[in-house]
Design a protein around this motif. Structure first.
Motif, PDB file in Angstrom:
ATOM      1  N   LYS A   9       2.761  27.049 -28.028  1.00  0.00           N
ATOM      2  CA  LYS A   9       4.144  26.744 -28.401  1.00  0.00           C
ATOM      3  C   LYS A   9       5.054  27.945 -28.162  1.00  0.00           C
ATOM      4  O   LYS A   9       6.153  27.807 -27.612  1.00  0.00           O
ATOM      5  CB  LYS A   9       4.205  26.306 -29.864  1.00  0.00           C
ATOM      6  CG  LYS A   9       5.544  25.768 -30.261  1.00  0.00           C
ATOM      7  CD  LYS A   9       5.476  25.150 -31.648  1.00  0.00           C
ATOM      8  CE  LYS A   9       6.743  24.391 -31.946  1.00  0.00           C
ATOM      9  NZ  LYS A   9       6.658  23.639 -33.190  1.00  0.00           N
ATOM     10  N   GLU A  10       4.600  29.136 -28.561  1.00  0.00           N
ATOM     11  CA  GLU A  10       5.410  30.345 -28.362  1.00  0.00           C
ATOM     12  C   GLU A  10       5.628  30.630 -26.883  1.00  0.00           C
ATOM     13  O   GLU A  10       6.739  30.980 -26.462  1.00  0.00           O
ATOM     14  CB  GLU A  10       4.755  31.542 -29.046  1.00  0.00           C
ATOM     15  CG  GLU A  10       4.861  31.511 -30.549  1.00  0.00           C
ATOM     16  CD  GLU A  10       4.109  32.646 -31.236  1.00  0.00           C
ATOM     17  OE1 GLU A  10       3.442  33.457 -30.553  1.00  0.00           O
ATOM     18  OE2 GLU A  10       4.183  32.706 -32.480  1.00  0.00           O
ATOM     19  N   LYS A  11       4.576  30.508 -26.082  1.00  0.00           N
ATOM     20  CA  LYS A  11       4.696  30.769 -24.642  1.00  0.00           C
ATOM     21  C   LYS A  11       5.609  29.747 -23.980  1.00  0.00           C
ATOM     22  O   LYS A  11       6.423  30.094 -23.121  1.00  0.00           O
ATOM     23  CB  LYS A  11       3.328  30.756 -23.961  1.00  0.00           C
ATOM     24  CG  LYS A  11       2.503  31.984 -24.249  1.00  0.00           C
ATOM     25  CD  LYS A  11       3.234  33.231 -23.824  1.00  0.00           C
ATOM     26  CE  LYS A  11       2.389  34.151 -23.031  1.00  0.00           C
ATOM     27  NZ  LYS A  11       3.096  35.358 -22.610  1.00  0.00           N
ATOM     28  N   ARG A  12       5.469  28.493 -24.377  1.00  0.00           N
ATOM     29  CA  ARG A  12       6.320  27.440 -23.807  1.00  0.00           C
ATOM     30  C   ARG A  12       7.783  27.760 -24.057  1.00  0.00           C
ATOM     31  O   ARG A  12       8.613  27.692 -23.139  1.00  0.00           O
ATOM     32  CB  ARG A  12       5.946  26.087 -24.412  1.00  0.00           C
ATOM     33  CG  ARG A  12       6.859  24.965 -23.959  1.00  0.00           C
ATOM     34  CD  ARG A  12       6.450  23.627 -24.511  1.00  0.00           C
ATOM     35  NE  ARG A  12       6.501  23.520 -25.947  1.00  0.00           N
ATOM     36  CZ  ARG A  12       7.612  23.343 -26.661  1.00  0.00           C
ATOM     37  NH1 ARG A  12       8.793  23.304 -26.065  1.00  0.00           N
ATOM     38  NH2 ARG A  12       7.553  23.230 -27.975  1.00  0.00           N
ATOM     39  N   LYS A  13       8.092  28.156 -25.280  1.00  0.00           N
ATOM     40  CA  LYS A  13       9.483  28.480 -25.614  1.00  0.00           C
ATOM     41  C   LYS A  13       9.935  29.743 -24.905  1.00  0.00           C
ATOM     42  O   LYS A  13      11.084  29.832 -24.461  1.00  0.00           O
ATOM     43  CB  LYS A  13       9.631  28.618 -27.130  1.00  0.00           C
ATOM     44  CG  LYS A  13       9.521  27.276 -27.823  1.00  0.00           C
ATOM     45  CD  LYS A  13       9.751  27.381 -29.310  1.00  0.00           C
ATOM     46  CE  LYS A  13       9.730  25.991 -29.929  1.00  0.00           C
ATOM     47  NZ  LYS A  13      10.163  26.005 -31.325  1.00  0.00           N
ATOM     48  N   GLN A  14       9.043  30.716 -24.784  1.00  0.00           N
ATOM     49  CA  GLN A  14       9.358  31.964 -24.078  1.00  0.00           C
ATOM     50  C   GLN A  14       9.736  31.679 -22.622  1.00  0.00           C
ATOM     51  O   GLN A  14      10.627  32.315 -22.075  1.00  0.00           O
ATOM     52  CB  GLN A  14       8.158  32.899 -24.130  1.00  0.00           C
ATOM     53  CG  GLN A  14       8.342  34.222 -23.435  1.00  0.00           C
ATOM     54  CD  GLN A  14       7.070  35.069 -23.475  1.00  0.00           C
ATOM     55  OE1 GLN A  14       6.235  34.930 -24.345  1.00  0.00           O
ATOM     56  NE2 GLN A  14       6.928  35.930 -22.496  1.00  0.00           N
ATOM     57  N   LEU A  17      10.573  26.178 -21.577  1.00  0.00           N
ATOM     58  CA  LEU A  17      10.078  24.857 -21.192  1.00  0.00           C
ATOM     59  C   LEU A  17      10.094  23.899 -22.372  1.00  0.00           C
ATOM     60  O   LEU A  17       9.824  24.294 -23.507  1.00  0.00           O
ATOM     61  CB  LEU A  17       8.637  24.954 -20.678  1.00  0.00           C
ATOM     62  CG  LEU A  17       8.384  25.853 -19.472  1.00  0.00           C
ATOM     63  CD1 LEU A  17       6.887  26.022 -19.252  1.00  0.00           C
ATOM     64  CD2 LEU A  17       9.039  25.280 -18.230  1.00  0.00           C
ATOM     65  N   THR A  18      10.380  22.639 -22.088  1.00  0.00           N
ATOM     66  CA  THR A  18      10.201  21.593 -23.084  1.00  0.00           C
ATOM     67  C   THR A  18       8.750  21.132 -23.005  1.00  0.00           C
ATOM     68  O   THR A  18       8.023  21.489 -22.065  1.00  0.00           O
ATOM     69  CB  THR A  18      11.119  20.393 -22.809  1.00  0.00           C
ATOM     70  OG1 THR A  18      10.731  19.799 -21.562  1.00  0.00           O
ATOM     71  CG2 THR A  18      12.592  20.803 -22.763  1.00  0.00           C
ATOM     72  N   GLN A  19       8.331  20.310 -23.957  1.00  0.00           N
ATOM     73  CA  GLN A  19       6.984  19.764 -23.888  1.00  0.00           C
ATOM     74  C   GLN A  19       6.825  18.911 -22.633  1.00  0.00           C
ATOM     75  O   GLN A  19       5.772  18.929 -21.997  1.00  0.00           O
ATOM     76  CB  GLN A  19       6.669  18.938 -25.139  1.00  0.00           C
ATOM     77  CG  GLN A  19       6.463  19.779 -26.369  1.00  0.00           C
ATOM     78  CD  GLN A  19       6.114  18.952 -27.592  1.00  0.00           C
ATOM     79  OE1 GLN A  19       6.443  17.782 -27.685  1.00  0.00           O
ATOM     80  NE2 GLN A  19       5.431  19.580 -28.538  1.00  0.00           N
ATOM     81  N   VAL A  20       7.875  18.190 -22.251  1.00  0.00           N
ATOM     82  CA  VAL A  20       7.839  17.378 -21.029  1.00  0.00           C
ATOM     83  C   VAL A  20       7.659  18.271 -19.809  1.00  0.00           C
ATOM     84  O   VAL A  20       6.824  17.992 -18.939  1.00  0.00           O
ATOM     85  CB  VAL A  20       9.120  16.510 -20.899  1.00  0.00           C
ATOM     86  CG1 VAL A  20       9.173  15.811 -19.552  1.00  0.00           C
ATOM     87  CG2 VAL A  20       9.198  15.501 -22.034  1.00  0.00           C
ATOM     88  N   ASP A  21       8.420  19.364 -19.746  1.00  0.00           N
ATOM     89  CA  ASP A  21       8.292  20.315 -18.631  1.00  0.00           C
ATOM     90  C   ASP A  21       6.865  20.844 -18.535  1.00  0.00           C
ATOM     91  O   ASP A  21       6.282  20.893 -17.450  1.00  0.00           O
ATOM     92  CB  ASP A  21       9.222  21.529 -18.813  1.00  0.00           C
ATOM     93  CG  ASP A  21      10.700  21.188 -18.747  1.00  0.00           C
ATOM     94  OD1 ASP A  21      11.064  20.192 -18.107  1.00  0.00           O
ATOM     95  OD2 ASP A  21      11.496  21.944 -19.358  1.00  0.00           O
TER      96      ASP A  21
END
Length: 67
Positions: A9-14, A17-21
């Motif tokens: 979750k942290e890396k995705r936000k960093q 990116l959205t969850q879809v991305d």
């Protein structure tokens, strides 16, 4: 939340990116990304690694004592 769920979750936000991305870029389903970020305990390691590959890391199984 498991350490893996928190990391993803942290890396995705960093990476902005959205969850879809994340699901599209890693080639896994959106449901899988959601379950991963929610800390589901039974996930396929190959799919987890598909997601982690985007962040330049990989998980491997380890042998525990008594095995």
């Amino acid at each position: 939340m498991t350490p893996l769920a928190k990391y993803v979750k942290e890396k995705r936000k960093q990476y902005g990116l959205t969850q879809v991305d994340l699901s599209q870029k890693s080639g896994v389903g959106l449901r899988f990304v959601r379950e991963l970020e929610q800390g589901k305990e039974t996930l396929r390691l190959d799919k987890v690694n598909q997601v982690l590959k985007l962040f330049g890391v990989e998980m491997t199984p380890t042998k525990t004592s008594g095995s």
